[in-house]
Design a protein around this motif. Structure first.
Motif, PDB file in Angstrom:
ATOM      1  N   MET A  31      29.244  13.844  43.869  1.00 38.20           N
ATOM      2  CA  MET A  31      29.907  15.201  44.605  1.00 38.20           C
ATOM      3  C   MET A  31      28.166  16.323  45.300  1.00 38.20           C
ATOM      4  SD  MET A  31      33.880  16.276  44.526  1.00 38.20           S
ATOM      5  CE  MET A  31      33.613  17.690  45.783  1.00 38.20           C
ATOM      6  N   LEU A  32      27.886  16.519  44.189  1.00 43.07           N
ATOM      7  CA  LEU A  32      26.441  17.848  43.859  1.00 43.07           C
ATOM      8  C   LEU A  32      25.823  16.361  44.218  1.00 43.07           C
ATOM      9  CD1 LEU A  32      25.724  20.175  43.157  1.00 43.07           C
ATOM     10  CD2 LEU A  32      25.553  19.575  40.498  1.00 43.07           C
ATOM     11  N   ALA A  33      25.147  15.339  43.826  1.00 45.26           N
ATOM     12  CA  ALA A  33      24.530  15.079  44.187  1.00 45.26           C
ATOM     13  C   ALA A  33      24.149  14.738  45.789  1.00 45.26           C
ATOM     14  CB  ALA A  33      23.920  13.466  43.415  1.00 45.26           C
ATOM     15  N   GLU A  34      25.503  14.409  46.813  1.00 43.75           N
ATOM     16  CA  GLU A  34      24.867  14.415  47.432  1.00 43.75           C
ATOM     17  C   GLU A  34      24.842  15.420  48.145  1.00 43.75           C
ATOM     18  OE1 GLU A  34      28.103  12.705  51.316  1.00 43.75           O
ATOM     19  OE2 GLU A  34      29.076  12.406  48.588  1.00 43.75           O
TER      20      GLU A  34
ATOM     21  N   VAL B 183      24.708  21.901  32.472  1.00 41.31           N
ATOM     22  CA  VAL B 183      26.156  22.480  32.486  1.00 41.31           C
ATOM     23  C   VAL B 183      27.066  21.337  31.587  1.00 41.31           C
ATOM     24  CG1 VAL B 183      27.809  22.898  34.530  1.00 41.31           C
ATOM     25  CG2 VAL B 183      24.779  22.816  34.934  1.00 41.31           C
ATOM     26  N   TRP B 184      27.590  22.248  31.210  1.00 42.90           N
ATOM     27  CA  TRP B 184      29.431  21.539  30.343  1.00 42.90           C
ATOM     28  C   TRP B 184      29.826  21.579  30.959  1.00 42.90           C
ATOM     29  CZ3 TRP B 184      31.781  24.456  25.653  1.00 42.90           C
ATOM     30  CH2 TRP B 184      32.340  23.998  24.722  1.00 42.90           C
ATOM     31  N   LEU B 185      30.869  20.885  31.418  1.00 44.96           N
ATOM     32  CA  LEU B 185      31.705  20.746  31.395  1.00 44.96           C
ATOM     33  C   LEU B 185      32.732  20.829  31.338  1.00 44.96           C
ATOM     34  CD1 LEU B 185      30.828  18.399  35.128  1.00 44.96           C
ATOM     35  CD2 LEU B 185      30.710  20.532  34.915  1.00 44.96           C
ATOM     36  N   GLN B 186      33.723  21.779  30.805  1.00 49.58           N
ATOM     37  CA  GLN B 186      34.784  21.227  29.948  1.00 49.58           C
ATOM     38  C   GLN B 186      36.406  21.646  30.766  1.00 49.58           C
ATOM     39  OE1 GLN B 186      34.832  25.438  28.723  1.00 49.58           O
ATOM     40  NE2 GLN B 186      35.520  24.937  26.528  1.00 49.58           N
TER      41      GLN B 186
ATOM     42  N   PHE C 132      26.387  27.619  41.269  1.00 50.26           N
ATOM     43  CA  PHE C 132      25.439  28.205  39.978  1.00 50.26           C
ATOM     44  C   PHE C 132      24.549  27.317  40.242  1.00 50.26           C
ATOM     45  CE2 PHE C 132      26.772  25.783  37.038  1.00 50.26           C
ATOM     46  CZ  PHE C 132      28.744  25.783  37.000  1.00 50.26           C
ATOM     47  N   VAL C 133      24.254  26.110  40.631  1.00 49.36           N
ATOM     48  CA  VAL C 133      23.715  25.499  40.527  1.00 49.36           C
ATOM     49  C   VAL C 133      22.411  25.395  41.538  1.00 49.36           C
ATOM     50  CG1 VAL C 133      22.994  22.577  40.903  1.00 49.36           C
ATOM     51  CG2 VAL C 133      24.909  22.900  39.914  1.00 49.36           C
ATOM     52  N   ARG C 134      22.790  25.385  42.389  1.00 51.11           N
ATOM     53  CA  ARG C 134      21.761  25.689  43.959  1.00 51.11           C
ATOM     54  C   ARG C 134      21.135  26.945  43.583  1.00 51.11           C
ATOM     55  NH1 ARG C 134      21.178  24.046  48.711  1.00 51.11           N
ATOM     56  NH2 ARG C 134      22.243  22.150  49.569  1.00 51.11           N
ATOM     57  N   GLN C 135      21.909  28.731  43.444  1.00 49.43           N
ATOM     58  CA  GLN C 135      21.150  29.479  42.897  1.00 49.43           C
ATOM     59  C   GLN C 135      20.340  29.740  41.707  1.00 49.43           C
ATOM     60  OE1 GLN C 135      23.985  32.732  41.929  1.00 49.43           O
ATOM     61  NE2 GLN C 135      22.389  33.852  41.078  1.00 49.43           N
ATOM     62  N   ALA C 136      20.308  28.657  40.441  1.00 46.63           N
ATOM     63  CA  ALA C 136      19.713  27.973  39.400  1.00 46.63           C
ATOM     64  C   ALA C 136      18.884  27.763  39.891  1.00 46.63           C
ATOM     65  CB  ALA C 136      20.324  27.903  38.495  1.00 46.63           C
ATOM     66  N   LEU C 137      18.168  26.857  41.052  1.00 47.80           N
ATOM     67  CA  LEU C 137      17.418  25.926  41.437  1.00 47.80           C
ATOM     68  C   LEU C 137      16.264  26.621  42.875  1.00 47.80           C
ATOM     69  CD1 LEU C 137      18.675  22.424  41.517  1.00 47.80           C
ATOM     70  CD2 LEU C 137      17.817  23.437  39.706  1.00 47.80           C
ATOM     71  N   GLY C 138      17.100  27.887  43.345  1.00 49.75           N
ATOM     72  CA  GLY C 138      16.807  28.911  44.071  1.00 49.75           C
ATOM     73  C   GLY C 138      16.461  27.696  45.422  1.00 49.75           C
TER      74      GLY C 138
ATOM     75  N   SER D 172      39.491  22.871  34.084  1.00 50.67           N
ATOM     76  CA  SER D 172      40.545  23.017  34.246  1.00 50.67           C
ATOM     77  C   SER D 172      41.140  23.790  34.989  1.00 50.67           C
ATOM     78  CB  SER D 172      41.358  22.402  32.662  1.00 50.67           C
ATOM     79  OG  SER D 172      41.271  21.295  32.309  1.00 50.67           O
ATOM     80  N   ALA D 173      40.252  24.533  35.144  1.00 50.68           N
ATOM     81  CA  ALA D 173      41.009  26.186  35.597  1.00 50.68           C
ATOM     82  C   ALA D 173      41.342  26.468  36.535  1.00 50.68           C
ATOM     83  CB  ALA D 173      39.654  27.322  35.652  1.00 50.68           C
ATOM     84  N   GLN D 174      40.637  25.617  37.931  1.00 52.70           N
ATOM     85  CA  GLN D 174      41.010  25.470  39.620  1.00 52.70           C
ATOM     86  C   GLN D 174      41.048  23.866  39.742  1.00 52.70           C
ATOM     87  OE1 GLN D 174      38.375  27.940  40.906  1.00 52.70           O
ATOM     88  NE2 GLN D 174      36.456  26.922  39.731  1.00 52.70           N
ATOM     89  N   ASP D 175      41.826  23.181  40.958  1.00 53.56           N
ATOM     90  CA  ASP D 175      41.614  21.934  41.879  1.00 53.56           C
ATOM     91  C   ASP D 175      40.180  21.551  41.955  1.00 53.56           C
ATOM     92  OD1 ASP D 175      40.883  23.115  44.283  1.00 53.56           O
ATOM     93  OD2 ASP D 175      42.055  23.538  45.167  1.00 53.56           O
ATOM     94  N   LEU D 176      39.469  20.280  41.687  1.00 51.56           N
ATOM     95  CA  LEU D 176      38.676  20.212  43.074  1.00 51.56           C
ATOM     96  C   LEU D 176      37.720  20.464  43.299  1.00 51.56           C
ATOM     97  CD1 LEU D 176      36.777  17.372  41.222  1.00 51.56           C
ATOM     98  CD2 LEU D 176      37.863  15.817  43.497  1.00 51.56           C
ATOM     99  N   PRO D 177      38.146  20.884  44.632  1.00 52.95           N
ATOM    100  CA  PRO D 177      37.649  21.226  46.271  1.00 52.95           C
ATOM    101  C   PRO D 177      37.143  22.663  45.247  1.00 52.95           C
ATOM    102  CG  PRO D 177      39.507  20.535  46.541  1.00 52.95           C
ATOM    103  CD  PRO D 177      39.603  20.546  45.782  1.00 52.95           C
ATOM    104  N   ALA D 178      37.958  23.665  44.485  1.00 56.83           N
ATOM    105  CA  ALA D 178      37.260  24.497  44.310  1.00 56.83           C
ATOM    106  C   ALA D 178      36.749  24.955  43.106  1.00 56.83           C
ATOM    107  CB  ALA D 178      38.551  25.262  43.651  1.00 56.83           C
ATOM    108  N   THR D 179      36.898  23.959  41.653  1.00 58.01           N
ATOM    109  CA  THR D 179      35.082  23.670  40.809  1.00 58.01           C
ATOM    110  C   THR D 179      34.087  23.238  41.593  1.00 58.01           C
ATOM    111  OG1 THR D 179      37.390  22.705  39.715  1.00 58.01           O
ATOM    112  CG2 THR D 179      35.122  22.625  38.780  1.00 58.01           C
ATOM    113  N   PHE D 180      34.147  22.504  42.496  1.00 59.06           N
ATOM    114  CA  PHE D 180      33.070  21.830  43.677  1.00 59.06           C
ATOM    115  C   PHE D 180      32.407  23.447  43.499  1.00 59.06           C
ATOM    116  CE2 PHE D 180      30.551  20.693  47.068  1.00 59.06           C
ATOM    117  CZ  PHE D 180      29.523  20.096  46.219  1.00 59.06           C
ATOM    118  N   LEU D 181      33.045  23.604  44.591  1.00 57.62           N
ATOM    119  CA  LEU D 181      32.083  24.825  44.604  1.00 57.62           C
ATOM    120  C   LEU D 181      31.972  26.380  43.549  1.00 57.62           C
ATOM    121  CD1 LEU D 181      34.337  26.108  47.944  1.00 57.62           C
ATOM    122  CD2 LEU D 181      31.992  24.987  48.217  1.00 57.62           C
ATOM    123  N   GLU D 182      32.239  26.657  42.961  1.00 57.30           N
ATOM    124  CA  GLU D 182      31.877  27.041  42.167  1.00 57.30           C
ATOM    125  C   GLU D 182      30.668  26.435  41.312  1.00 57.30           C
ATOM    126  OE1 GLU D 182      32.719  29.335  37.183  1.00 57.30           O
ATOM    127  OE2 GLU D 182      34.653  28.374  38.740  1.00 57.30           O
TER     128      GLU D 182
END
Length: 320
Positions: free
Chosen positions: A165-168, A244-247, A311-317, A297-307
């Protein structure tokens, strides 16, 4: 403690078992050939005793090991138990690792560096590791955010799903490192491990990562869960990727693995769950070296992906 735990070899063994292409530890000095490991061990004991300015008698008294057995140990014919070696190391005021030939004891510079780092906290050690990487030209510890985004974590954390999802979203290639390992080896991961062993698998893993870094200036990389257990490979990942550690909870890991069609954990029942928890506990300190951490595990898939996306887009400018 009785010194009879340490004994000398008295004759040739009935069978020979190689040890890293060296003479077997069961082989005995016959006057012409000695076991290389025991010979080197004896030389280190003698050198450490000389460095401390101690006589053999003084070491014998301090360690509660007889002078005769110490003489055998120093001459390379004494095959000591681990407890005897521990007693000798304490008498020589050195670590057991130094006695056995750990590389960080191989020279005065190694010893001085190790002394500087001893008892430092994790944050300080991390800064030192990053500085060494920069100085040696091997890269620091995520010193600058790379456009290679590597997802680390145990199987079932969501690396493949979220990675695709992130790569796309970023319009980056998606690289599943396990598939690259299989391409290099010409067979599946399970076959590599069963046919060639874990050491061979780790070599393929390192090579696959090296080639991925060389080929892709931008990518999202899903890494195998055990990659962090090989320090050299993990260093390479930290130096060249935004990590990124996916926990996830142990229960979610188990459910997701079973949902992928792997029913083996069910057969072991509670033992499999305990094993999973032990692996998570053992690797958590390494996974936590990643630049970012996301609990899947903290939230559903759509919300996890948005988070993750944010922060990846922010980190990469990147905008958005």
């Amino acid at each position: 403690m009785s010194s009879t735990i340490l004994h000398t070899n008295a004759g040739p063994s009935q069978e020979s078992t190689p040890l890293n292409s060296l003479t077997s530890l069961r082989d005995v000095a016959d006057g012409t050939e000695r076991n290389p490991f025991l010979t080197a061990l004896g030389e280190r004991v003698r050198a450490l005793r000389s460095r401390r300015g101690l006589t053999r008698k003084a070491v014998a008294l301090a360690s509660d090991v007889s002078e005769r057995h110490l003489a055998n140990l120093e001459s390379g014919v004494g095959n000591a138990s681990i407890l005897i070696l521990l007693q000798v190391s304490l008498a020589l005021q050195c670590t057991l690792a130094e006695l056995l030939g750990d590389i960080t004891t191989a020279s005065p510079e190694w010893l001085l560096i190790r002394e500087l780092l001893e008892n430092r906290d994790e944050a300080t050690l991390r800064r030192v590791r990053a500085a060494i990487g920069e100085m040696l030209g091997t890269g620091g510890d995520n010193a600058q955010c790379s456009s290679r985004v590597a997802l680390v974590g145990l199987r079932g954390a969501g690396k493949s799903t979220l990675g695709q999802m992130l790569a796309e979203d970023l319009d980056f290639p998606f690289v599943e490192l396990s598939r690259e390992i299989e391409k290099l080896a010409g067979c599946g991961v399970a076959e590599i491990q069963s046919l060639y062993g874990m050491n061979a698998y780790r070599r393929y893993e390192r090579r696959a990562l090296e080639e991925t870094i060389q080929i892709y200036p931008e990518a999202v990389i899903a890494t195998p869960g055990g990659l962090v257990s090989e320090p050299a490979t993990f260093n390479l990942l930290l130096a060249h990727c935004t990590t990124v550690w996916l926990q996830a909870s142990a229960e979610d890991h188990m459910k997701r693995v079973v949902a992928q069609g792997d029913l083996r954990p069910i057969a072991a029942s509670s033992e499999a769950m305990q094993d999973l928890k032990n692996i998570l506990a053992g690797r958590a300190a390494f996974y936590s070296k990643a630049k970012f951490n996301l609990d899947t595990s903290a939230q559903d898939l759509p919300a996890t992906f948005l988070e993750l996306r944010q922060f990846v887009r922010q980190a990469l400018g990147m905008q958005g």
